[in-house]
Design a protein around this motif. Structure first.
Motif, PDB file in Angstrom:
ATOM      1  N   ALA A 122       0.846  -1.187   0.000  1.00 24.12           N
ATOM      2  CA  ALA A 122       0.000   0.000   0.000  1.00 24.12           C
ATOM      3  C   ALA A 122       0.888   1.246   0.000  1.00 24.12           C
ATOM      4  O   ALA A 122       1.878   1.316  -0.721  1.00 24.12           O
ATOM      5  CB  ALA A 122      -0.947  -0.037   1.202  1.00 24.12           C
ATOM      6  N   GLY A 126      -2.220   5.779   2.745  1.00 24.07           N
ATOM      7  CA  GLY A 126      -3.333   5.101   3.389  1.00 24.07           C
ATOM      8  C   GLY A 126      -3.474   5.463   4.852  1.00 24.07           C
ATOM      9  O   GLY A 126      -4.506   5.188   5.475  1.00 24.07           O
ATOM     10  N   THR A 129      -3.002  11.199   3.905  1.00 20.97           N
ATOM     11  CA  THR A 129      -2.982  11.645   2.507  1.00 20.97           C
ATOM     12  C   THR A 129      -2.232  12.962   2.331  1.00 20.97           C
ATOM     13  O   THR A 129      -1.961  13.364   1.202  1.00 20.97           O
ATOM     14  CB  THR A 129      -4.411  11.806   1.949  1.00 20.97           C
ATOM     15  OG1 THR A 129      -5.146  12.736   2.758  1.00 20.97           O
ATOM     16  CG2 THR A 129      -5.145  10.469   1.916  1.00 20.97           C
ATOM     17  N   ARG A 150      -6.136   7.377  11.121  1.00 21.33           N
ATOM     18  CA  ARG A 150      -5.839   7.646   9.718  1.00 21.33           C
ATOM     19  C   ARG A 150      -6.442   8.997   9.314  1.00 21.33           C
ATOM     20  O   ARG A 150      -7.546   9.342   9.740  1.00 21.33           O
ATOM     21  CB  ARG A 150      -6.391   6.540   8.824  1.00 21.33           C
ATOM     22  CG  ARG A 150      -5.749   5.169   9.066  1.00 21.33           C
ATOM     23  CD  ARG A 150      -6.392   4.119   8.195  1.00 21.33           C
ATOM     24  NE  ARG A 150      -5.921   2.772   8.492  1.00 21.33           N
ATOM     25  CZ  ARG A 150      -4.942   2.147   7.851  1.00 21.33           C
ATOM     26  NH1 ARG A 150      -4.328   2.772   6.844  1.00 21.33           N
ATOM     27  NH2 ARG A 150      -4.580   0.923   8.172  1.00 21.33           N
ATOM     28  N   LYS A 163      -5.437   6.061  -2.909  1.00 23.73           N
ATOM     29  CA  LYS A 163      -4.777   5.033  -2.117  1.00 23.73           C
ATOM     30  C   LYS A 163      -5.454   4.870  -0.758  1.00 23.73           C
ATOM     31  O   LYS A 163      -5.561   3.757  -0.234  1.00 23.73           O
ATOM     32  CB  LYS A 163      -3.297   5.365  -1.937  1.00 23.73           C
ATOM     33  CG  LYS A 163      -2.487   5.368  -3.217  1.00 23.73           C
ATOM     34  CD  LYS A 163      -2.417   4.001  -3.876  1.00 23.73           C
ATOM     35  CE  LYS A 163      -1.478   3.067  -3.153  1.00 23.73           C
ATOM     36  NZ  LYS A 163      -1.321   1.782  -3.857  1.00 23.73           N
ATOM     37  N   PHE A 164      -5.895   5.979  -0.180  1.00 24.01           N
ATOM     38  CA  PHE A 164      -6.580   5.928   1.113  1.00 24.01           C
ATOM     39  C   PHE A 164      -7.884   5.138   0.987  1.00 24.01           C
ATOM     40  O   PHE A 164      -8.186   4.273   1.813  1.00 24.01           O
ATOM     41  CB  PHE A 164      -6.867   7.349   1.606  1.00 24.01           C
ATOM     42  CG  PHE A 164      -7.420   7.412   3.003  1.00 24.01           C
ATOM     43  CD1 PHE A 164      -6.571   7.576   4.090  1.00 24.01           C
ATOM     44  CD2 PHE A 164      -8.777   7.307   3.244  1.00 24.01           C
ATOM     45  CE1 PHE A 164      -7.071   7.635   5.386  1.00 24.01           C
ATOM     46  CE2 PHE A 164      -9.288   7.356   4.530  1.00 24.01           C
ATOM     47  CZ  PHE A 164      -8.430   7.530   5.599  1.00 24.01           C
ATOM     48  N   ASN A 167      -7.320   1.468   0.619  1.00 25.22           N
ATOM     49  CA  ASN A 167      -7.030   0.864   1.917  1.00 25.22           C
ATOM     50  C   ASN A 167      -8.321   0.580   2.675  1.00 25.22           C
ATOM     51  O   ASN A 167      -8.467  -0.477   3.314  1.00 25.22           O
ATOM     52  CB  ASN A 167      -6.123   1.785   2.723  1.00 25.22           C
ATOM     53  CG  ASN A 167      -5.807   1.238   4.094  1.00 25.22           C
ATOM     54  OD1 ASN A 167      -6.545   1.461   5.045  1.00 25.22           O
ATOM     55  ND2 ASN A 167      -4.709   0.516   4.220  1.00 25.22           N
ATOM     56  N   SER A 188       2.845  -0.402   4.338  1.00 30.55           N
ATOM     57  CA  SER A 188       2.656   0.975   3.878  1.00 30.55           C
ATOM     58  C   SER A 188       3.962   1.752   4.000  1.00 30.55           C
ATOM     59  O   SER A 188       4.234   2.369   5.030  1.00 30.55           O
ATOM     60  CB  SER A 188       1.548   1.648   4.697  1.00 30.55           C
ATOM     61  OG  SER A 188       0.303   1.027   4.479  1.00 30.55           O
TER      62      SER A 188
END
Length: 311
Positions: A122, A126, A129, A150, A163-164, A167, A188
């Protein structure tokens, strides 16, 4: 002999992973988007034990091709998507392929009965950002680890947002499927640095290192990095490969997502080290790596060593 399928196994990070699995006695199947482009994967033929290396053409958006690729694999590693800074259509070029590709991959893997482990490479995006900028509520040198919340923002680069979301797709898939026959583990990495194993020129990491070494300003993003002397959390590409290898062969890591990071230096210090000089400032630890060191047994090399190996 176990077989590992590595999607993206001839890329910057993937090449190190392919080499490591070949060295340790595995059969390795590597994907190629166009098998006629031997220049993309010919460097793999210089690795040891290439009698156990197989190159297979794969379009990851094609479910049938993907199913054929993974069907005889014990382990599958998904090398993720390369960082894309410049784009025309964020939805078409970033969000759709990243998110839909993740969904398609998970659904295909679920239909394949013999797979024991899936490892997803990843991104720190994730977790945050805003990277390399700090997450909301933190300063540049406030630490961040897997116990932190996160963070995402619509102001972040669309690649990072994609990408977030990808995830989140993985996390939800794990929650919705409590009786999977295989384990899923994610890693990650922060900014991945180090010398490539090939002469390919499509590595974002190598491109960034070249720009910083020579103080070249191709766009506003790089200009921003210079003007604000942004601190970068970095990790050696060989250490990322080692972490992926350990995550693949170690049982009991289902649902884990490991931050892979070494030290943090300002862009100005990166410039100095890339040119064989000592950094002005000392290293900081921002993105912590305690969980990866404990569970995967990884010793992350200092950034100075990473850059010294490129001289």
């Amino acid at each position: 002999m176990k077989k590992v399928g590595i999607i993206g196994g001839s890329g910057y990070i993937g090449s190190f992973i392919t080499k490591l699995f070949l060295e340790t006695g595995y059969q390795v199947k590597v994907s190629a988007t166009d098998i006629t482009r031997e220049d993309k994967y010919q460097h793999l033929m210089l690795f040891p034990n290439t009698e156990n290396l197989y190159i297979s053409e794969l379009n990851v958006t094609d479910s049938k091709q993907l199913e054929d690729f993974v069907t005889d694999c014990d382990y599958v590693i998904h090398g993720g998507t390369p960082f894309v800074l410049d784009f025309q259509d964020a939805e078409k070029e970033l969000f759709a392929p990243t998110i839909n590709g993740t969904i398609n991959f998970l659904e295909t893997i679920q239909r394949t009965k013999n797979i024991e482990k899936v490892v997803l490479i990843a991104s720190v995006a994730g977790w945050n950002t805003n990277f390399p900028l700090p997450a909301e509520g933190k300063d540049f040198y406030d630490t961040f680890d897997e116990t932190d919340k996160r963070f995402t923002s619509t102001e972040s680069h669309p690649y990072a947002q994609a990408k977030f979301i990808a995830n989140q797709v993985v996390e939800q898939f794990i929650k919705n499927n409590s009786k999977l026959s295989f384990e899923i583990t994610s890693v990650s990495p922060v900014a991945v640095m180090g010398k490539a194993l090939s002469n390919r020129e499509d590595s974002t990491s190598n491109g960034l290192q070249f720009l910083i070494k020579n103080k070249i300003v191709p766009n506003d993003f790089i200009q921003f990095l210079y003007e604000n002397d942004v601190p970068f959390a970095m990790v050696d590409v060989a250490d990322v490969a080692q972490a992926v290898f350990k995550a693949t062969i170690t049982k009991g890591l289902h649902g884990k997502d490991y931050l892979l990071s070494s030290e943090t230096y300002k862009v100005s210090d990166m410039h100095e080290m890339l040119n064989g000089r000592e950094p002005v400032s000392s290293a900081k630890i921002v993105y912590k790596n305690d969980l990866a060191k404990r569970d995967l047994g990884i010793s992350f090399r200092p950034v100075k060593e990473t850059f010294r190996n490129q001289q």
